[in-house]
Motif scaffolding. Structure first.
Motif, PDB file in Angstrom:
ATOM      1  N   HIS A   1      -6.963  -3.636  -4.432  1.00 31.33           N
ATOM      2  CA  HIS A   1      -6.687  -2.213  -4.586  1.00 31.33           C
ATOM      3  C   HIS A   1      -5.952  -1.915  -5.895  1.00 31.33           C
ATOM      4  O   HIS A   1      -6.099  -0.819  -6.456  1.00 31.33           O
TER       5      HIS A   1
ATOM      6  N   SER B   1      -4.694  -0.086   5.319  1.00 29.74           N
ATOM      7  CA  SER B   1      -5.849   0.142   4.471  1.00 29.74           C
ATOM      8  C   SER B   1      -6.924   0.860   5.273  1.00 29.74           C
ATOM      9  O   SER B   1      -7.077   0.624   6.478  1.00 29.74           O
TER      10      SER B   1
ATOM     11  N   GLY C   1      -4.004   2.191   0.126  1.00 33.73           N
ATOM     12  CA  GLY C   1      -5.306   1.708   0.573  1.00 33.73           C
ATOM     13  C   GLY C   1      -6.041   2.700   1.449  1.00 33.73           C
ATOM     14  O   GLY C   1      -7.086   2.377   2.001  1.00 33.73           O
TER      15      GLY C   1
ATOM     16  N   HIS D   1       0.835  -1.209   0.000  1.00 31.21           N
ATOM     17  CA  HIS D   1       0.000   0.000   0.000  1.00 31.21           C
ATOM     18  C   HIS D   1       0.872   1.263   0.000  1.00 31.21           C
ATOM     19  O   HIS D   1       0.847   2.077   0.930  1.00 31.21           O
TER      20      HIS D   1
END
Length: 300
Positions: free
Chosen positions: A129, A282, A96, A61
């Protein structure tokens, strides 16, 4: 009954404790801490004499300040020193959370991942994602996404319902990777009434042509009940271990099975899955009780 002085001491102490806890959960565990979590197992159907060390990285992420390109590079350097025969990447390379100070472009994070080294190579799948943040892929309903292209562009093998036979010390095994199970989001705009997955377990495993053991890469662990016993080991990410764990319990898990596949080594009906706690964040940039981790699995 508490007096005013005692109340103020209690209130002040509680406030300080909450501030310290928040600082740890927001500023230390997700940004600075990095653990190595190790597993050792010999699953059913594993070839005698085949010893394989897998290093697994999940859910980077990438974003500022939580997962900068520099931090990704330092994680990759650490992973390179863990003696893995093979390195697997389990998806979700893009941010995220919207609570960021800046983006890390796909070229920047891919260049850091390109520093990973292992004798049997670096192999990747993508996550939800990676699909959700690609408007063109959402509109067309198909890939490759920019994450597919970024990984391939730096020489990393990307698996989208594909199986490949590898070999170590004269012993063969199969590495299979399925496409994301939540790839296409529900959308009125794109006339999509429900979230659609693009995984094809049957088609992926149909590519296997001998009885060598199979390692399956699947971003979301929710596929596990449908994974046949032919697969020796399934590796997943996605859940972040719940991202907050209190005495081994997570109040939230992004899985329709709740806490069942949220984290760790799970065995059901003699089938094995390991779910990584991942590296990034996230929704909210917070981790508590489940620090970012590199997973090392010694099989055989």
């Amino acid at each position: 009954m508490l007096g005013r002085r005692a109340f103020l001491k209690l209130f002040g102490g509680s406030l300080f404790g909450l501030m310290a806890l928040g600082g740890y959960a927001f500023g230390y565990e997700p940004v600075i801490r990095l653990d190595v979590t190790r597993y050792a197992l010999t699953p059913p159907g594993w070839t005698p004499g085949l010893k394989l060390r897998i290093v697994a990285l999940a859910d980077f992420h990438a974003c500022e300040p939580w997962m900068s390109a520099e931090r990704i590079g330092s994680i990759c350097a650490h992973a390179n020193g863990l003696g893995g025969d093979i390195i697997v990447l389990l998806g979700d390379y893009t941010s995220g959370t919207d609570l960021i100070t800046g983006k890390v472009g796909h070229r920047a994070w891919a260049e850091q991942l390109a520093t990973l080294r292992a004798p049997l190579g670096v192999h990747a799948i993508v996550g939800n994602h990676d699909w959700w943040h690609d408007a063109a892929a959402q509109r067309s309903g198909r890939g490759p996404t920019f994450s597919h292209r970024a990984l391939s562009g730096v020489g990393i093998e990307v698996y989208s319902n594909r199986s490949v036979r590898l070999e170590k010390d004269g012993h063969g095994f199969w590495l299979a990777g399925i496409e994301d199970q939540l790839a296409l989001r529900r959308s009125i705009r794109w006339k999509r009434p429900f979230t659609q997955g693009l995984e094809d377990i049957g088609g992926t495993l149909a590519q296997i042509t001998d009885d060598a053991p199979v390692i399956l890469l699947a971003h979301e662990p929710d596929v596990f009940p449908a994974v046949p016993s032919r697969v020796s080991l399934t590796l997943s990410g996605h859940t972040h271990g719940g991202q907050v764990r209190i005495f081994g319990w997570s109040p939230y898990s992004p899985s329709r099975y709740g806490d069942r596949y949220v984290y760790g080594h799970i065995v059901e009906e003699d089938r094995h899955i390991i779910v990584s706690g991942g590296l990034g964040c996230s929704i909210m940039p917070v981790r508590f009780g489940v620090p970012p981790e590199i997973v090392v699995i010694d099989v055989g």
